[in-house]
Write a protein that holds these residues in place. Structure first.
Motif, PDB file in Angstrom:
ATOM      1  N   UNK A 102       0.832  -1.200   0.000  1.00 17.66           N
ATOM      2  CA  UNK A 102       0.000   0.000   0.000  1.00 17.66           C
ATOM      3  C   UNK A 102       0.873   1.260   0.000  1.00 17.66           C
ATOM      4  N   UNK A 103       2.114   1.121   0.381  1.00 16.85           N
ATOM      5  CA  UNK A 103       3.069   2.219   0.322  1.00 16.85           C
ATOM      6  C   UNK A 103       4.115   1.830  -0.720  1.00 16.85           C
ATOM      7  N   UNK A 104       4.043   2.422  -1.935  1.00 15.03           N
ATOM      8  CA  UNK A 104       4.954   1.998  -3.000  1.00 15.03           C
ATOM      9  C   UNK A 104       6.429   2.165  -2.666  1.00 15.03           C
ATOM     10  N   UNK A 105       6.755   3.002  -1.700  1.00 18.05           N
ATOM     11  CA  UNK A 105       8.157   3.163  -1.320  1.00 18.05           C
ATOM     12  C   UNK A 105       8.630   2.063  -0.383  1.00 18.05           C
ATOM     13  N   UNK A 106       7.748   1.153  -0.025  1.00 17.95           N
ATOM     14  CA  UNK A 106       8.143   0.112   0.913  1.00 17.95           C
ATOM     15  C   UNK A 106       8.230  -1.264   0.260  1.00 17.95           C
ATOM     16  N   UNK A 107       8.256  -1.309  -1.056  1.00 16.23           N
ATOM     17  CA  UNK A 107       8.398  -2.577  -1.770  1.00 16.23           C
ATOM     18  C   UNK A 107       9.249  -2.341  -3.020  1.00 16.23           C
ATOM     19  N   UNK A 108       9.988  -3.356  -3.403  1.00 12.64           N
ATOM     20  CA  UNK A 108      10.784  -3.287  -4.620  1.00 12.64           C
ATOM     21  C   UNK A 108       9.960  -3.912  -5.741  1.00 12.64           C
ATOM     22  N   UNK A 109       9.835  -3.176  -6.852  1.00 17.57           N
ATOM     23  CA  UNK A 109       9.068  -3.660  -7.987  1.00 17.57           C
ATOM     24  C   UNK A 109      10.001  -4.044  -9.126  1.00 17.57           C
ATOM     25  N   UNK A 113      15.408  -6.152   4.888  1.00 24.88           N
ATOM     26  CA  UNK A 113      16.636  -6.179   4.103  1.00 24.88           C
ATOM     27  C   UNK A 113      17.252  -7.583   4.160  1.00 24.88           C
ATOM     28  N   UNK A 114      17.233  -8.192   5.337  1.00 21.29           N
ATOM     29  CA  UNK A 114      17.713  -9.572   5.448  1.00 21.29           C
ATOM     30  C   UNK A 114      16.799 -10.536   4.696  1.00 21.29           C
ATOM     31  N   UNK A 115      15.496 -10.249   4.683  1.00 23.36           N
ATOM     32  CA  UNK A 115      14.567 -11.111   3.953  1.00 23.36           C
ATOM     33  C   UNK A 115      14.844 -11.063   2.448  1.00 23.36           C
ATOM     34  N   UNK A 116      15.200  -9.903   1.917  1.00 24.75           N
ATOM     35  CA  UNK A 116      15.598  -9.832   0.506  1.00 24.75           C
ATOM     36  C   UNK A 116      16.816 -10.728   0.271  1.00 24.75           C
ATOM     37  N   UNK A 117      17.740 -10.723   1.213  1.00 27.05           N
ATOM     38  CA  UNK A 117      18.921 -11.585   1.080  1.00 27.05           C
ATOM     39  C   UNK A 117      18.513 -13.053   1.074  1.00 27.05           C
ATOM     40  N   UNK A 118      17.711 -13.426   2.054  1.00 26.64           N
ATOM     41  CA  UNK A 118      17.337 -14.835   2.218  1.00 26.64           C
ATOM     42  C   UNK A 118      16.488 -15.367   1.068  1.00 26.64           C
ATOM     43  N   UNK A 119      15.449 -14.632   0.708  1.00 24.80           N
ATOM     44  CA  UNK A 119      14.462 -15.169  -0.227  1.00 24.80           C
ATOM     45  C   UNK A 119      14.714 -14.831  -1.691  1.00 24.80           C
ATOM     46  N   UNK A 120      15.569 -13.872  -1.965  1.00 24.26           N
ATOM     47  CA  UNK A 120      15.858 -13.527  -3.356  1.00 24.26           C
ATOM     48  C   UNK A 120      17.323 -13.733  -3.709  1.00 24.26           C
ATOM     49  N   UNK A 155      23.138 -17.831   3.493  1.00 23.08           N
ATOM     50  CA  UNK A 155      22.407 -16.814   4.235  1.00 23.08           C
ATOM     51  C   UNK A 155      22.660 -16.960   5.730  1.00 23.08           C
ATOM     52  N   UNK A 156      22.790 -18.183   6.208  1.00 14.57           N
ATOM     53  CA  UNK A 156      23.007 -18.423   7.634  1.00 14.57           C
ATOM     54  C   UNK A 156      24.286 -17.743   8.131  1.00 14.57           C
ATOM     55  N   UNK A 157      25.341 -17.766   7.320  1.00 13.48           N
ATOM     56  CA  UNK A 157      26.590 -17.079   7.688  1.00 13.48           C
ATOM     57  C   UNK A 157      26.356 -15.570   7.800  1.00 13.48           C
ATOM     58  N   UNK A 158      25.664 -15.019   6.818  1.00 18.31           N
ATOM     59  CA  UNK A 158      25.383 -13.587   6.817  1.00 18.31           C
ATOM     60  C   UNK A 158      24.521 -13.219   8.021  1.00 18.31           C
ATOM     61  N   UNK A 159      23.479 -13.993   8.266  1.00 16.78           N
ATOM     62  CA  UNK A 159      22.566 -13.723   9.377  1.00 16.78           C
ATOM     63  C   UNK A 159      23.302 -13.769  10.719  1.00 16.78           C
ATOM     64  N   UNK A 160      24.198 -14.734  10.872  1.00 14.42           N
ATOM     65  CA  UNK A 160      24.969 -14.852  12.115  1.00 14.42           C
ATOM     66  C   UNK A 160      25.824 -13.604  12.340  1.00 14.42           C
ATOM     67  N   UNK A 163      22.897  -6.014  -5.704  1.00  8.77           N
ATOM     68  CA  UNK A 163      22.403  -7.308  -6.163  1.00  8.77           C
ATOM     69  C   UNK A 163      20.966  -7.211  -6.676  1.00  8.77           C
ATOM     70  N   UNK A 164      20.106  -6.477  -5.991  1.00  7.88           N
ATOM     71  CA  UNK A 164      18.730  -6.329  -6.468  1.00  7.88           C
ATOM     72  C   UNK A 164      18.708  -5.664  -7.836  1.00  7.88           C
ATOM     73  N   UNK A 165      19.526  -4.645  -8.018  1.00  2.68           N
ATOM     74  CA  UNK A 165      19.588  -3.978  -9.314  1.00  2.68           C
ATOM     75  C   UNK A 165      20.035  -4.952 -10.410  1.00  2.68           C
ATOM     76  N   UNK A 166      21.043  -5.763 -10.120  1.00  8.47           N
ATOM     77  CA  UNK A 166      21.528  -6.741 -11.101  1.00  8.47           C
ATOM     78  C   UNK A 166      20.451  -7.770 -11.441  1.00  8.47           C
ATOM     79  N   UNK A 167      19.656  -8.155 -10.451  1.00  8.02           N
ATOM     80  CA  UNK A 167      18.609  -9.149 -10.682  1.00  8.02           C
ATOM     81  C   UNK A 167      17.434  -8.568 -11.461  1.00  8.02           C
ATOM     82  N   UNK A 168      17.137  -7.310 -11.242  1.00 17.79           N
ATOM     83  CA  UNK A 168      15.994  -6.655 -11.876  1.00 17.79           C
ATOM     84  C   UNK A 168      16.330  -6.154 -13.283  1.00 17.79           C
ATOM     85  N   UNK A 169      17.570  -5.836 -13.553  1.00 19.40           N
ATOM     86  CA  UNK A 169      17.975  -5.229 -14.824  1.00 19.40           C
ATOM     87  C   UNK A 169      17.438  -5.956 -16.069  1.00 19.40           C
TER      88      UNK A 169
END
Length: 130
Positions: free
Chosen positions: A5-12, A39-46, A71-76, A95-101
């Protein structure tokens, strides 16, 4: 927290690098907090679903560059404070930019995809105004 509902709070899919930077830099991501951290969820799930190694560039005075294979190493490291938001966020943006490009390019160059995007955008804008 991310909310559509807030477009600034999601990556499209078609966000520009500037959109991604703005959104990730604003994102909730307190140091050492691994619970409900978008931010960690973007790492884990994408990111970790699509890359073998996650490289974070940082000055030597902050520990130098570091690479994570899981991801477990990063999370720790994030949970203990060995990795902080000012180090993590720029890497996530990259990384998100590279994936979306590739998707951005497809929607910019394919006339049918561009038409579909414009239709979806209008519907989305109409729904978010209500």
């Amino acid at each position: 927290k991310m909310s559509k509902s807030n477009p600034d709070s999601a990556i499209f899919m078609l966000d520009t690098i500037d959109d991604i930077k703005r959104k990730i830099n604003k994102a909730y991501c307190p140091p050492k907090d691994i619970e409900e951290n978008p931010v960690l969820e973007y790492c884990k799930y994408l990111i970790f679903e699509l890359v073998d190694d996650f490289n974070i560039e940082r000055p030597d005075k902050y520990g130098g560059n570091i690479t994570y294979s899981t991801f477990e190493e990063l999370e720790k490291d994030y949970g203990t404070g060995k990795l902080n938001p000012p180090d993590l966020k720029p890497a996530v943006i990259k990384y998100l930019d590279q994936l979306i490009e590739p998707m951005r390019k497809h929607f910019e160059t394919d006339p049918r995809a561009k038409e579909l995007y414009e239709f979806v955008k209008k519907v989305y804008e109409k729904e978010t105004k209500n």
